[in-house]
Design a protein around this motif. Sequence first.
Motif, mmCIF file in Angstrom:
data_model
loop_
_atom_site.group_PDB
_atom_site.id
_atom_site.type_symbol
_atom_site.label_atom_id
_atom_site.label_comp_id
_atom_site.label_asym_id
_atom_site.label_seq_id
_atom_site.Cartn_x
_atom_site.Cartn_y
_atom_site.Cartn_z
ATOM 1 N N LYS A 149 0.829 -1.211 0.000
ATOM 2 C CA LYS A 149 0.000 0.000 0.000
ATOM 3 C C LYS A 149 0.857 1.253 0.000
ATOM 4 O O LYS A 149 0.369 2.353 0.212
ATOM 5 C CB LYS A 149 -0.935 -0.007 1.212
ATOM 6 N N ASP A 150 2.153 1.082 -0.218
ATOM 7 C CA ASP A 150 3.143 2.154 -0.265
ATOM 8 C C ASP A 150 3.291 2.884 1.071
ATOM 9 O O ASP A 150 3.586 4.073 1.114
ATOM 10 C CB ASP A 150 2.851 3.142 -1.399
ATOM 11 N N VAL A 151 3.084 2.159 2.174
ATOM 12 C CA VAL A 151 3.319 2.697 3.506
ATOM 13 C C VAL A 151 4.791 2.473 3.848
ATOM 14 O O VAL A 151 5.293 1.349 3.711
ATOM 15 C CB VAL A 151 2.416 1.997 4.551
ATOM 16 N N PHE A 152 5.465 3.536 4.273
ATOM 17 C CA PHE A 152 6.852 3.434 4.719
ATOM 18 C C PHE A 152 6.815 2.777 6.100
ATOM 19 O O PHE A 152 6.534 3.414 7.116
ATOM 20 C CB PHE A 152 7.476 4.828 4.756
ATOM 21 N N VAL A 153 7.072 1.477 6.132
ATOM 22 C CA VAL A 153 6.876 0.661 7.324
ATOM 23 C C VAL A 153 7.773 1.119 8.470
ATOM 24 O O VAL A 153 7.323 1.222 9.616
ATOM 25 C CB VAL A 153 7.079 -0.836 6.998
ATOM 26 N N ASN A 154 9.035 1.417 8.198
ATOM 27 C CA ASN A 154 9.959 1.851 9.247
ATOM 28 C C ASN A 154 9.378 3.069 9.983
ATOM 29 O O ASN A 154 9.293 3.080 11.207
ATOM 30 C CB ASN A 154 11.328 2.202 8.656
ATOM 31 N N GLU A 155 8.991 4.070 9.231
ATOM 32 C CA GLU A 155 8.440 5.289 9.829
ATOM 33 C C GLU A 155 7.116 5.009 10.530
ATOM 34 O O GLU A 155 6.858 5.509 11.628
ATOM 35 C CB GLU A 155 8.223 6.371 8.775
ATOM 36 N N SER A 156 6.254 4.232 9.918
ATOM 37 C CA SER A 156 4.942 3.933 10.488
ATOM 38 C C SER A 156 5.069 3.296 11.872
ATOM 39 O O SER A 156 4.316 3.641 12.794
ATOM 40 C CB SER A 156 4.159 3.017 9.550
ATOM 41 N N LEU A 157 6.015 2.382 12.030
ATOM 42 C CA LEU A 157 6.205 1.726 13.324
ATOM 43 C C LEU A 157 6.664 2.716 14.399
ATOM 44 O O LEU A 157 6.248 2.635 15.554
ATOM 45 C CB LEU A 157 7.187 0.570 13.194
ATOM 46 N N VAL A 158 7.504 3.662 14.025
ATOM 47 C CA VAL A 158 7.955 4.677 14.985
ATOM 48 C C VAL A 158 6.810 5.635 15.308
ATOM 49 O O VAL A 158 6.532 5.936 16.475
ATOM 50 C CB VAL A 158 9.191 5.436 14.448
ATOM 51 N N ARG A 159 6.113 6.096 14.300
ATOM 52 C CA ARG A 159 5.031 7.069 14.483
ATOM 53 C C ARG A 159 3.894 6.501 15.344
ATOM 54 O O ARG A 159 3.283 7.225 16.129
ATOM 55 C CB ARG A 159 4.488 7.528 13.129
ATOM 56 N N SER A 160 3.616 5.211 15.229
ATOM 57 C CA SER A 160 2.539 4.597 16.001
ATOM 58 C C SER A 160 2.995 4.159 17.398
ATOM 59 O O SER A 160 2.194 3.640 18.172
ATOM 60 C CB SER A 160 1.973 3.393 15.250
ATOM 61 N N GLY A 161 4.274 4.362 17.716
ATOM 62 C CA GLY A 161 4.788 3.994 19.026
ATOM 63 C C GLY A 161 5.096 2.520 19.182
ATOM 64 O O GLY A 161 5.269 2.040 20.292
#
Length: 178
Positions: free
Chosen positions: A126-138
């Motif tokens: 889905k073109d989600v930057f997984v590395n960033e998403s995991l940090v942003r969601s805590g």
Amino acid sequence: MHRSSPRSRTTAVLASAAAVLGLATLAPTTAQPGNPDPRQRGPVVLRVIDGDTVEVRGDGRVIPNGEIARVRLLEIDTPERGECFSRQATARTAELLPVGSRLRTERDVELKDRFDRYLLYVWNEKDVFVNESLVRSGHATKVLFEPNDKYWPTMTRAEQAARQTGAGLWSACPTPTR
């Protein structure tokens, strides 16, 4: 009785054979000549090992074609097994990178770590930057292993946002030590 020509019978036989062999597809694709179908590109997720490590089958670009390899997500760290929020971090990674899905990967300066894991930035289907998403969601904290620092400002902003909102481990755990 209608008789078909040898040519139309051959076409019908070939179409049937293609369908049986799985060579035909009913779903439309965005592939163009010289522009392969993007759904057919990228390493395939075989399993999620923990919140920041997955096992994939390479596609011949960064990871050799067919090679089974471990990928360590760059610039992040998730709690280790048994630590506060580790199960949630692993579960979130599994949601973002389901088994059988394909990744888009990007490397930085160093390709592998001392454990022979590929060090990569990862985007899901889905073109989600997984590395960033995991940090942003805590679900992860930012961590810098120089010289791999391509997205460090992005990770810093993501962690600041997670801390400010008390997302994930920032409110669930006594004091994240990362």
